[in-house]
Scaffold this motif. Structure first.
Motif, short mmCIF file in Angstrom:
data_model
loop_
_atom_site.label_atom_id
_atom_site.label_comp_id
_atom_site.label_asym_id
_atom_site.label_seq_id
_atom_site.Cartn_x
_atom_site.Cartn_y
_atom_site.Cartn_z
N LEU A 70 27.44 16.89 17.20
CA LEU A 70 28.45 15.58 17.31
C LEU A 70 29.92 15.74 17.14
O LEU A 70 29.76 17.06 16.55
CB LEU A 70 27.45 15.09 15.52
CG LEU A 70 26.50 14.81 15.39
CD1 LEU A 70 26.30 14.02 13.81
CD2 LEU A 70 26.12 13.67 16.43
N ARG A 77 27.09 5.89 14.28
CA ARG A 77 25.74 7.33 14.86
C ARG A 77 24.43 6.13 14.87
O ARG A 77 24.22 5.50 13.63
CB ARG A 77 26.02 8.45 14.43
CG ARG A 77 27.10 9.23 14.40
CD ARG A 77 26.91 10.03 13.59
NE ARG A 77 26.67 10.45 12.02
CZ ARG A 77 27.48 9.96 11.24
NH1 ARG A 77 28.73 11.17 11.88
NH2 ARG A 77 27.05 10.46 10.31
N ALA A 115 22.26 10.80 19.94
CA ALA A 115 23.22 9.96 19.32
C ALA A 115 24.06 9.39 20.21
O ALA A 115 24.99 10.39 20.78
CB ALA A 115 23.99 10.50 18.25
N CYS A 154 27.57 7.81 19.80
CA CYS A 154 28.53 7.69 18.77
C CYS A 154 29.86 7.03 18.84
O CYS A 154 30.62 7.18 19.86
CB CYS A 154 29.19 9.04 18.39
SG CYS A 154 27.84 10.78 18.17
#
Length: 357
Positions: A60, A67, A77, A79
């Motif tokens: 991340l 997310r 994810a 984001c």
């Protein structure tokens, strides 16, 4: 994320689809459940550094403020990343009020909205400032305005109404002269002789069409490709001034009659490679005789010295100090430089003012 200023998103679903639509500087995401449940709309603004990135959950980004997770194993994810936190989102599907038609997706409506409202006080301002008014130029930002004005050789501080009224007159004359022009001929004329409003559509379209090459975050040459595309913004040799909103406008030539008073135009220095065969002029000073180490250090190029003086002048003016002027250049190539200076001169230079030579 806990540091985000935007609202909580009241949405949870085992499986859902994300669709998107854009308008000007805004992006609307619609989260639609594949099973029971109501869809949720979010409208994003990106600020200066906002973007979306798809990555493994174990990688991340540091500033991932929202997310959306996949059901893979391990999951990924999607984001919303924004290091400066100027970007934001809000709940609902409504675009921000007060924004005009999009320069890309609603070009004809955008053009008509500008030309029919030229009496608005927004057009009392310089054209470079009017181009950032999202009520009329929804989607135009700082680098785009510089590129558009540069291509048409329009001084950035020319009055906006003066520039745009000329377009209105040209359009009326074109219609009278060629009332039966077909769409294809109109498009051909537009490509051959684009005006400012047409470039507000075509210049950002160039960026979108070249998006893979210019802005792909996985491409290490991403920024270099974007810099090569730019013709004016941050380009060496171009001049710059700050407008009344504090935003820097880049341009070439004269700034125009509405340029801010008391602000010197600053030119971005062109970095030149030194010629190894060029003769080196030796400057003898009294200080060098007493301090051999100081003498070993070569003098700074004139362009760098001038840039430092300009920076000092700007800092001095920003704190309300007196405006200083630099002394005229000396004509002789070799001069004796005073090693001892008064404490007053040294103090002035420390505050960002230019002192006596």
């Amino acid at each position: 994320s806990v540091v985000s200023k935007s609202p909580e998103v009241p949405f949870s679903s085992e499986a859902y689809r994300i669709s998107a639509a854009s308008r000007g500087k805004e992006l609307r995401l619609t989260l639609a459940p594949l099973g029971p449940g109501e869809p949720q709309d979010l409208v994003f603004r990106f600020g200066m550094s906002g973007s979306f990135r798809l990555c493994p959950i174990t990688e991340l980004p540091r500033h991932a403020h929202l997310r959306f997770l996949t059901r893979e194993s391990p999951p990924r994810a999607l984001c919303f990343v924004d290091a400066r936190r100027f970007g934001s989102w809000r709940l609902g599907d409504a675009w921000q009020p007060g924004r005009g038609p999009c320069v890309l997706s609603e070009y004809q409506a955008f053009r008509e909205n500008v030309l029919k409202n030229l009496e608005d006080k927004a057009f009392d301002k310089p054209i470079c400032e009017a181009l950032l008014n999202q009520k009329f130029f929804n989607g135009i930002g700082n680098y785009l305005r510089a590129e558009i004005l540069y291509r048409l050789k329009i001084p950035p501080f020319e009055k906006a109404r003066t520039v745009l009224e000329a377009l209105k007159d040209q359009e009326q004359a074109r219609r009278k002269k060629n009332p039966t022009l077909t769409l294809s001929k109109k498009l051909k004329l537009m490509r051959e002789n684009p005006d400012l409003l047409e470039l507000c559509h075509t210049v950002p379209m160039e960026v979108i069409l070249a998006e893979k090459n210019l802005f792909d975050p996985n491409d290490s040459g991403n920024y270099a490709a974007f810099k090569n595309w730019l013709q004016c913004y941050l380009v060496p040799g171009m001049s710059s001034l700050r407008d009344r909103s504090g935003r820097t406008i880049w341009f070439q030539g004269e700034p125009g009659p509405m340029a801010p008073k008391g602000q010197a135009s600053r030119k971005k220095r062109v970095q030149m490679k030194a010629d190894p065969k060029a003769p080196i002029t030796k400057v003898t000073t009294r200080a060098s005789k007493r301090h051999p180490r100081a003498a070993a250090k070569p003098p700074e190029p004139a362009a760098e010295e001038e840039e430092k003086v300009a920076d000092g002048l700007r800092k001095g003016r920003a704190h309300g100090r007196k405006k200083a002027t630099t002394a005229p250049a000396l004509s002789k190539p070799e001069v004796l430089v005073k090693a001892r200076r008064s404490h007053r001169t040294t103090a002035r230079r420390g505050r960002g003012e230019a002192g006596s030579p």
